[in-house]
Design an enzyme around this catalytic site. Structure first.
Site, short mmCIF file in Angstrom:
data_model
loop_
_atom_site.label_atom_id
_atom_site.label_comp_id
_atom_site.label_asym_id
_atom_site.label_seq_id
_atom_site.Cartn_x
_atom_site.Cartn_y
_atom_site.Cartn_z
N ASP A 50 -2.58 -3.84 5.24
CA ASP A 50 -1.38 -4.49 4.59
C ASP A 50 -0.19 -3.71 4.51
OD1 ASP A 50 -3.88 -5.82 3.27
OD2 ASP A 50 -2.07 -7.00 2.54
N ASN A 88 -5.76 -1.25 2.75
CA ASN A 88 -6.46 -2.62 3.20
C ASN A 88 -7.09 -3.26 2.08
OD1 ASN A 88 -6.62 -4.57 5.33
ND2 ASN A 88 -8.69 -4.14 5.53
N LYS A 89 -8.03 -4.15 2.27
CA LYS A 89 -8.56 -4.85 1.38
C LYS A 89 -9.70 -4.07 0.77
CE LYS A 89 -8.49 -8.02 0.03
NZ LYS A 89 -7.74 -8.29 -1.26
N GLN A 123 -13.08 -13.34 1.35
CA GLN A 123 -12.32 -13.80 2.56
C GLN A 123 -13.37 -13.81 3.84
OE1 GLN A 123 -11.20 -11.87 0.08
NE2 GLN A 123 -8.93 -12.03 -0.21
N ARG A 128 -2.64 -15.98 2.07
CA ARG A 128 -2.92 -14.66 1.77
C ARG A 128 -2.77 -13.76 3.34
NH1 ARG A 128 -6.53 -14.65 5.15
NH2 ARG A 128 -6.87 -12.60 4.44
N GLY A 129 -3.15 -12.50 3.27
CA GLY A 129 -3.07 -11.82 4.43
C GLY A 129 -1.42 -11.39 4.75
N ALA A 130 -1.38 -10.13 5.01
CA ALA A 130 -0.09 -9.42 4.95
C ALA A 130 0.86 -10.17 5.93
CB ALA A 130 -0.07 -8.18 5.25
N ARG A 185 3.34 -10.08 -4.10
CA ARG A 185 1.99 -9.23 -3.90
C ARG A 185 2.62 -8.03 -3.63
NH1 ARG A 185 -2.72 -11.42 -1.52
NH2 ARG A 185 -3.97 -9.88 -2.57
O1 MRU Z 1 -6.13 -10.22 -0.73
P1 MRU Z 1 -5.61 -10.67 0.75
O2 MRU Z 1 -6.71 -11.69 1.27
O3 MRU Z 1 -4.20 -10.95 1.03
O4 MRU Z 1 -6.07 -9.38 1.86
C1 MRU Z 1 -6.01 -9.41 3.10
C2 MRU Z 1 -6.23 -8.32 3.79
O5 MRU Z 1 -6.61 -7.03 3.22
C3 MRU Z 1 -5.95 -8.20 5.32
O6 MRU Z 1 -6.83 -7.24 5.89
C4 MRU Z 1 -4.61 -7.77 5.60
O7 MRU Z 1 -3.71 -8.45 5.03
C5 MRU Z 1 -4.29 -7.84 7.12
S1 MRU Z 1 -4.13 -9.19 7.41
C6 MRU Z 1 -3.85 -9.64 9.07
#
Ligand code: MRU
Length: 351
Positions: A243, A253-254, A202, A56-58, A99
């Site tokens: 994201d 973002n999250k 996370q 996970r993470g963009a 996603r």
């Molecule tokens: O649902 P996730 O864990 O994929 O969400 C991740 C985030 O919101 C991060 O802040 C974002 O992807 C940036 S990661 C460098």
């Protein structure tokens, strides 16, 4: 398939690895209790892994998708050397949809598609080279953003971060955590606060784990304690990843980022959003147009491994929220810093 194990150059740990034709993903659902890599040789299985949060993470899911294209192309070419491009289109659609909020997934697949449309014959070497380049470029961008972002931070600062925008969420080093790592190395940071990030935790499971490995002082707090922390301590910065950033400087973002930012504004805490150019979506001119992923209700129905009796209750589980540009002090990218972002400033760098 070729073994390019020696590349890319990575940090102490990495979420995504390529080894002898196999994609290895660190199963982030198991962290911090177990460090386990899962092996993937089918692109459809990789799409599932992205959906189910193995990775996970963009930026990390963009890099993973690039390697998945190599897997898909290689197997399609073996089966049908003349029609392999058409044969993988359906798989690419499934990958992009895994996603919907993070633009990095679409960005990486578009780059891979452009490349494979120019290839004659066996696509493996050229596609793998490009996937490794996407991976290495992301690591380099993180270091550059770390350098630029740290220049904004004053000595003795205490900062808050939300979710995980670290090595685990990227090719390595991290975006928000890249800035935090660099600032700490320069002796500018006294302390980091990580908000836990319901429902996948996370912040609790990943960010706290990463920072502890680097011996960076970190305290964990529940999401709803962040305003109180800002009210009672001297916090200098809220530093987060993103994201997707739209052409007017709005960011996704999250979930929970927006409420942290609103609190930050009230308490004079500055807001820094750190993201590589692969996260910029100049085709959309407002955050309101970003598709927000809604995840399964089950993710919020469990408490301490037990399903609660909420079966009859409507459950909302949006995974991301939008923060308008007007609330952001700085967007830091590897191409430069934007102070008080707006459409004109975004266009000047990314137009
Ligand atoms: O649902 P996730 O864990 O994929 O969400 C991740 C985030 O919101 C991060 O802040 C974002 O992807 C940036 S990661 C460098």
């Amino acid at each position: 398939m070729k073994n390019k194990e020696s590349e890319p150059q990575i940090e102490t740990f990495t979420a995504v690895k390529w080894n002898a034709g196999v994609l290895k993903l660190l199963d982030q659902r198991k962290l911090p209790n177990e460090v386990v890599y899962l092996d993937y040789s089918s692109a459809l299985d990789v799409a599932n892994a992205i959906k189910e949060m193995v990775v996970r993470g963009a930026p990390a899911i963009g890099i993973t998708a690039a390697y998945a294209v190599v897997l898909a192309a290689n197997s399609a070419y073996q089966n049908s050397p003349d029609n392999w491009r058409e044969d993988i289109e359906e798989i690419l659609r499934v990958l992009v949809a895994a996603r919907p909020t993070a633009i990095n997934l679409k960005w990486a697949i578009s780059k891979m598609r452009k490349q494979f449309n120019m290839i004659d014959g066996d696509p493996e070497t050229q596609l793998l080279d490009l996937a490794i380049k996407i991976h290495n470029d992301d690591i380099a961008a993180n270091h550059e953003m770390g350098r630029l972002g740290a220049e904004l931070i004053d000595p003795d600062s205490e900062v808050i971060t939300h979710c995980n925008a670290g090595a685990l969420a990227t090719g390595g080093y991290g975006t928000a955590l890249g800035v935090i790592r660099t600032a700490y190395q320069k002796g500018l940071l006294k302390k980091v606060y990580a908000s836990e990030t319901r429902p996948w935790l996370q912040g609790a499971r990943l960010t706290s784990w990463e920072l502890k490995q680097d011996n960076i002082p970190v305290s964990l707090l529940i999401d709803s304690a962040v305003s109180n922390l800002m009210q009672t301590k001297k916090i200098s910065w809220l530093i987060v990843g993103s994201d997707r950033i739209t052409a007017n400087g709005d960011i996704a973002n999250k979930i929970g980022t927006y409420s942290h930012v609103v609190s930050a504004k009230y308490h004079n805490v500055k807001v820094m959003v750190v993201a590589p150019s692969s996260t910029i979506d100049m085709k959309i001119n407002s955050g309101k147009k970003i598709p927000i992923e809604n995840r399964p209700a089950e993710e919020v129905m469990y408490f301490q491994e037990t399903q609660s009796s909420l079966n009859q209750t409507e459950i909302l589980n949006p995974a991301f929220d939008i923060t308008p540009a007007s609330l952001i002090d700085y967007i830091v990218t590897e191409k430069g810093i934007i102070h008080e972002p707006n459409a004109k400033k975004m266009h000047a760098i990314f137009g």
